[in-house]
Design a protein around this motif. Structure first.
Motif, PDB file in Angstrom:
ATOM      1  N   ALA A 184       0.852  -1.186   0.000  1.00 37.77           N
ATOM      2  CA  ALA A 184       0.000   0.000   0.000  1.00 37.77           C
ATOM      3  C   ALA A 184       0.886   1.234   0.000  1.00 37.77           C
ATOM      4  CB  ALA A 184      -0.912  -0.017   1.217  1.00 37.77           C
ATOM      5  N   PRO A 185       1.067   1.892  -1.167  1.00 35.94           N
ATOM      6  CA  PRO A 185       1.894   3.105  -1.210  1.00 35.94           C
ATOM      7  C   PRO A 185       1.248   4.220  -0.389  1.00 35.94           C
ATOM      8  CG  PRO A 185       1.463   2.229  -3.417  1.00 35.94           C
ATOM      9  CD  PRO A 185       0.533   1.532  -2.485  1.00 35.94           C
ATOM     10  N   TYR A 189      -4.313   1.448  -0.786  1.00 37.37           N
ATOM     11  CA  TYR A 189      -4.255   0.360  -1.761  1.00 37.37           C
ATOM     12  C   TYR A 189      -5.611   0.196  -2.434  1.00 37.37           C
ATOM     13  CZ  TYR A 189      -3.850  -4.271  -3.834  1.00 37.37           C
ATOM     14  OH  TYR A 189      -3.862  -5.321  -4.718  1.00 37.37           O
ATOM     15  N   GLN A 190      -5.565   0.064  -3.776  1.00 34.83           N
ATOM     16  CA  GLN A 190      -6.781  -0.205  -4.539  1.00 34.83           C
ATOM     17  C   GLN A 190      -6.519  -1.302  -5.549  1.00 34.83           C
ATOM     18  OE1 GLN A 190      -8.492   3.257  -6.378  1.00 34.83           O
ATOM     19  NE2 GLN A 190      -9.647   3.824  -4.552  1.00 34.83           N
ATOM     20  N   GLN A 191      -7.522  -2.137  -5.781  1.00 38.83           N
ATOM     21  CA  GLN A 191      -7.400  -3.198  -6.778  1.00 38.83           C
ATOM     22  C   GLN A 191      -8.720  -3.328  -7.530  1.00 38.83           C
ATOM     23  OE1 GLN A 191      -5.779  -6.962  -5.445  1.00 38.83           O
ATOM     24  NE2 GLN A 191      -6.856  -8.107  -7.028  1.00 38.83           N
ATOM     25  N   PRO A 214      -6.364  -1.878   9.115  1.00 38.84           N
ATOM     26  CA  PRO A 214      -6.921  -1.656   7.780  1.00 38.84           C
ATOM     27  C   PRO A 214      -8.403  -1.281   7.821  1.00 38.84           C
ATOM     28  CG  PRO A 214      -6.781  -4.000   8.217  1.00 38.84           C
ATOM     29  CD  PRO A 214      -6.218  -3.316   9.427  1.00 38.84           C
ATOM     30  N   GLU A 215      -8.750  -0.245   7.068  1.00 38.65           N
ATOM     31  CA  GLU A 215     -10.154   0.084   6.828  1.00 38.65           C
ATOM     32  C   GLU A 215     -10.462  -0.374   5.411  1.00 38.65           C
ATOM     33  OE1 GLU A 215     -10.995   4.185   7.574  1.00 38.65           O
ATOM     34  OE2 GLU A 215     -11.023   3.911   9.752  1.00 38.65           O
ATOM     35  N   ILE A 216     -11.348  -1.370   5.290  1.00 40.45           N
ATOM     36  CA  ILE A 216     -11.603  -2.042   4.008  1.00 40.45           C
ATOM     37  C   ILE A 216     -12.970  -1.652   3.485  1.00 40.45           C
ATOM     38  CG2 ILE A 216     -11.699  -4.284   2.834  1.00 40.45           C
ATOM     39  CD1 ILE A 216     -10.175  -5.430   5.292  1.00 40.45           C
ATOM     40  N   SER A 217     -13.033  -1.381   2.186  1.00 39.79           N
ATOM     41  CA  SER A 217     -14.313  -1.173   1.512  1.00 39.79           C
ATOM     42  C   SER A 217     -14.220  -1.839   0.148  1.00 39.79           C
ATOM     43  CB  SER A 217     -14.642   0.315   1.368  1.00 39.79           C
ATOM     44  OG  SER A 217     -13.632   0.974   0.612  1.00 39.79           O
ATOM     45  N   VAL A 225      -8.285  -0.375   0.375  1.00 40.87           N
ATOM     46  CA  VAL A 225      -7.790  -0.554   1.743  1.00 40.87           C
ATOM     47  C   VAL A 225      -7.042   0.710   2.143  1.00 40.87           C
ATOM     48  CG1 VAL A 225      -6.318  -1.887   3.295  1.00 40.87           C
ATOM     49  CG2 VAL A 225      -7.556  -3.057   1.450  1.00 40.87           C
ATOM     50  N   ARG A 226      -7.440   1.280   3.274  1.00 38.27           N
ATOM     51  CA  ARG A 226      -6.731   2.437   3.829  1.00 38.27           C
ATOM     52  C   ARG A 226      -6.161   2.031   5.175  1.00 38.27           C
ATOM     53  NH1 ARG A 226      -9.350   8.261   5.448  1.00 38.27           N
ATOM     54  NH2 ARG A 226     -10.711   6.854   6.626  1.00 38.27           N
ATOM     55  N   LEU A 227      -4.855   2.186   5.340  1.00 36.83           N
ATOM     56  CA  LEU A 227      -4.189   1.779   6.575  1.00 36.83           C
ATOM     57  C   LEU A 227      -4.177   2.938   7.571  1.00 36.83           C
ATOM     58  CD1 LEU A 227      -1.223  -0.252   5.061  1.00 36.83           C
ATOM     59  CD2 LEU A 227      -3.381  -1.116   5.972  1.00 36.83           C
TER      60      LEU A 227
END
Length: 251
Positions: A184-185, A189-191, A214-217, A225-227
């Motif tokens: 995750a830069p 992180y996005q995929q 991690p906050e996942i959506s 994902v936002r750390l």
């Protein structure tokens, strides 16, 4: 490693909640303290509340039948062990028969137990299970540990087919994914998810030494994902570090 799971569908969300409650129930029943057994009973009530959804039992039975059909499609494949296939399909058939034989919703038979329902009606009230409110329940908490455990096992028995069905379905779902290492830069992180595939569960493993949460959506098109980091002010703050974790998409 800490494992986080994120469901993409409401049905899987319900399965994960039930799995969480069944795990907690299993731990509490094995303990000896009356306080632990009190929380075991309240966990039974939580399972009944989650299982009260009219279509839950139908959904589980459909998923068991669907998984059996999918696995039978692998028969004759030289890369698949017939013995393992027979074992798993046997588990699915056993779960289907046991769950289908139960009348009504999960734990419906327990609603006919007036003593349990008297406790259930008081549990939601702060301090509502004191000895002056429920003297019979207070007396039960003073019984020998073995007697209390026998009662708990008796009350849990109608819930076992649902617990085992959820366990088998989630095991098969989790085994369907292949883990991948990602970075995750700056904590983001996005995929993009491939077209034509429907994912039901995301699994994320991260090193606790990183101190990141991690906050996942996500939806059927993209995962994000936002750390975050827990600060001294007891708030979550976005991390700006490049951080690695393991990601698994299960379909």
């Amino acid at each position: 490693m800490i494992l986080y799971e994120y469901p993409f569908h409401e049905r899987i969300r319900t399965y994960l909640r039930l799995e969480h409650l069944f795990r907690r129930l299993g731990e509490l029943v094995e303990r000896e303290s009356p306080t632990d057994h009190h929380y075991a009973i309240t966990t039974i009530f939580e399972i009944m509340d989650v299982g009260a959804r009219a279509d839950l039992k139908t959904d589980v039975l459909k998923d068991l039948e669907k998984q059996k059909h999918v696995l039978n499609g692998y028969r004759g494949n030289p890369a698949i062990s017939e013995a393992v296939l027979d074992e798993v399909t046997g588990q699915l058939e056993s779960c289907f028969s046991a769950l289908n034989s139960l009348p009504g919703k999960a734990g419906q038979s327990l609603t006919e137990n007036d003593w349990l329902m008297s406790i259930r009606s008081r549990v939601g009230i702060p301090g509502g299970t004191c000895e002056f409110d429920l003297p019979a329940y207070y007396a039960w908490q003073h019984l020998q540990t073995g007697v209390r455990k026998q009662d708990l096992q008796r009350w849990i028995t109608p819930l076992v087919p649902l617990a085992e069905s959820i366990r088998v379905l989630l095991t098969l779902l989790r085994d369907s994914g292949a883990p991948q290492k990602v970075v995750a830069p700056a904590g983001q992180y996005q995929q993009t998810l491939p077209q034509g595939r429907t994912f039901q569960l995301l699994r994320l493993r991260i090193d606790p030494a990183l101190g990141l949460i991690p906050e996942i959506s996500g939806n059927r098109l993209i995962v994000s994902v936002r750390l975050m980091r827990h600060g001294e002010d007891d708030r979550l703050h976005a991390s700006t570090d490049d951080s690695a974790f393991e990601l698994t998409l299960c379909s």
